[in-house]
Design a protein around this motif. Structure first.
Motif, PDB file in Angstrom:
ATOM      1  N   ASN A  35      -7.081  -4.598  -8.134  1.00  0.00           N
ATOM      2  CA  ASN A  35      -7.185  -3.403  -7.293  1.00  0.00           C
ATOM      3  C   ASN A  35      -6.088  -3.364  -6.232  1.00  0.00           C
ATOM      4  OD1 ASN A  35      -8.045  -5.477  -5.720  1.00  0.00           O
ATOM      5  ND2 ASN A  35      -9.918  -4.513  -5.037  1.00  0.00           N
ATOM      6  N   SER A  36      -4.903  -3.870  -6.565  1.00  0.00           N
ATOM      7  CA  SER A  36      -3.841  -3.941  -5.563  1.00  0.00           C
ATOM      8  C   SER A  36      -3.506  -2.563  -5.015  1.00  0.00           C
ATOM      9  CB  SER A  36      -2.586  -4.590  -6.140  1.00  0.00           C
ATOM     10  OG  SER A  36      -1.827  -3.684  -6.879  1.00  0.00           O
ATOM     11  N   GLY A  37      -3.368  -2.512  -3.713  1.00  0.00           N
ATOM     12  CA  GLY A  37      -3.012  -1.271  -3.054  1.00  0.00           C
ATOM     13  C   GLY A  37      -4.178  -0.356  -2.743  1.00  0.00           C
ATOM     14  N   LYS A  38      -5.373  -0.713  -3.191  1.00  0.00           N
ATOM     15  CA  LYS A  38      -6.551   0.121  -2.925  1.00  0.00           C
ATOM     16  C   LYS A  38      -7.291  -0.436  -1.726  1.00  0.00           C
ATOM     17  CE  LYS A  38      -7.174   1.540  -7.672  1.00  0.00           C
ATOM     18  NZ  LYS A  38      -7.101   0.743  -8.842  1.00  0.00           N
ATOM     19  N   LYS A  39      -7.873   0.449  -0.957  1.00  0.00           N
ATOM     20  CA  LYS A  39      -8.681   0.026   0.185  1.00  0.00           C
ATOM     21  C   LYS A  39      -9.961  -0.615  -0.335  1.00  0.00           C
ATOM     22  CE  LYS A  39      -6.382   1.685   3.749  1.00  0.00           C
ATOM     23  NZ  LYS A  39      -5.894   0.914   4.817  1.00  0.00           N
ATOM     24  N   GLY A  40     -10.394  -1.646   0.359  1.00  0.00           N
ATOM     25  CA  GLY A  40     -11.602  -2.345  -0.037  1.00  0.00           C
ATOM     26  C   GLY A  40     -12.837  -1.695   0.544  1.00  0.00           C
ATOM     27  N   GLY A  41     -13.951  -2.346   0.303  1.00  0.00           N
ATOM     28  CA  GLY A  41     -15.213  -1.870   0.861  1.00  0.00           C
ATOM     29  C   GLY A  41     -15.278  -2.207   2.336  1.00  0.00           C
ATOM     30  N   GLN A  42     -16.401  -1.994   2.904  1.00  0.00           N
ATOM     31  CA  GLN A  42     -16.577  -2.285   4.319  1.00  0.00           C
ATOM     32  C   GLN A  42     -17.064  -3.727   4.485  1.00  0.00           C
ATOM     33  OE1 GLN A  42     -15.950  -0.452   7.093  1.00  0.00           O
ATOM     34  NE2 GLN A  42     -14.913   0.923   5.693  1.00  0.00           N
ATOM     35  N   ALA A  43     -16.148  -4.610   4.797  1.00  0.00           N
ATOM     36  CA  ALA A  43     -16.527  -5.994   5.060  1.00  0.00           C
ATOM     37  C   ALA A  43     -17.124  -6.067   6.458  1.00  0.00           C
ATOM     38  CB  ALA A  43     -15.304  -6.897   4.974  1.00  0.00           C
ATOM     39  N   ARG A  44     -18.068  -6.980   6.622  1.00  0.00           N
ATOM     40  CA  ARG A  44     -18.642  -7.175   7.958  1.00  0.00           C
ATOM     41  C   ARG A  44     -17.597  -7.790   8.870  1.00  0.00           C
ATOM     42  NH1 ARG A  44     -23.430 -10.882   7.705  1.00  0.00           N
ATOM     43  NH2 ARG A  44     -22.056 -11.951   6.293  1.00  0.00           N
ATOM     44  N   SER A  45     -17.644  -7.445  10.131  1.00  0.00           N
ATOM     45  CA  SER A  45     -16.706  -8.030  11.083  1.00  0.00           C
ATOM     46  C   SER A  45     -17.023  -9.516  11.237  1.00  0.00           C
ATOM     47  CB  SER A  45     -16.806  -7.326  12.436  1.00  0.00           C
ATOM     48  OG  SER A  45     -18.016  -7.673  13.076  1.00  0.00           O
ATOM     49  N   TYR A  46     -16.038 -10.261  11.701  1.00  0.00           N
ATOM     50  CA  TYR A  46     -16.247 -11.689  11.913  1.00  0.00           C
ATOM     51  C   TYR A  46     -17.417 -11.930  12.863  1.00  0.00           C
ATOM     52  CZ  TYR A  46     -11.794 -12.824   9.634  1.00  0.00           C
ATOM     53  OH  TYR A  46     -10.769 -12.978   8.741  1.00  0.00           O
ATOM     54  N   GLU A  47     -17.543 -11.078  13.879  1.00  0.00           N
ATOM     55  CA  GLU A  47     -18.615 -11.262  14.859  1.00  0.00           C
ATOM     56  C   GLU A  47     -19.999 -11.111  14.240  1.00  0.00           C
ATOM     57  OE1 GLU A  47     -14.934 -10.633  16.988  1.00  0.00           O
ATOM     58  OE2 GLU A  47     -15.829  -9.465  15.393  1.00  0.00           O
ATOM     59  N   GLU A  48     -20.113 -10.356  13.163  1.00  0.00           N
ATOM     60  CA  GLU A  48     -21.401 -10.155  12.498  1.00  0.00           C
ATOM     61  C   GLU A  48     -21.766 -11.301  11.557  1.00  0.00           C
ATOM     62  OE1 GLU A  48     -22.234  -6.052  10.983  1.00  0.00           O
ATOM     63  OE2 GLU A  48     -20.116  -5.782  11.491  1.00  0.00           O
ATOM     64  N   ARG A  49     -20.818 -12.157  11.256  1.00  0.00           N
ATOM     65  CA  ARG A  49     -21.058 -13.253  10.311  1.00  0.00           C
ATOM     66  C   ARG A  49     -21.581 -14.478  11.044  1.00  0.00           C
ATOM     67  NH1 ARG A  49     -15.531 -12.615   6.732  1.00  0.00           N
ATOM     68  NH2 ARG A  49     -15.651 -10.351   6.645  1.00  0.00           N
TER      69      ARG A  49
END
Length: 79
Positions: free
Chosen positions: A33-47
């Protein structure tokens, strides 16, 4: 002999301009999927600290076992 086939030449060139090695730029530019925007990853603070530690381990951040959550976040962001 030229470089191996690159699926996303624009992304490869942009990564090289940012200072990535040829090998790392090629790996990224050749992902499915090069060049495509990914999903919404959780922020580091939420992990959790454990999740951050595992990610730091996966990418080889030294000294991670002695870091607290905030230090892990900083190390991941600056890697």
């Amino acid at each position: 002999m030229g470089r191996p086939s690159i699926k996303n030449e624009d992304q490869y060139d942009a990564l090289r301009d940012e200072g990535y090695s040829k090998e790392k730029a090629a790996r990224i530019a050749n992902t499915e999927n090069s060049g495509k925007k990914g999903g919404q990853a959780r922020s580091y603070e939420e992990r959790t600290k454990q999740e951050l530690y595992e990610q730091a381990k996966d990418i080889g951040i030294d000294g991670r076992s002695k870091m607290d959550k905030e230090e892990l976040i900083k190390a991941l962001r600056n890697h």
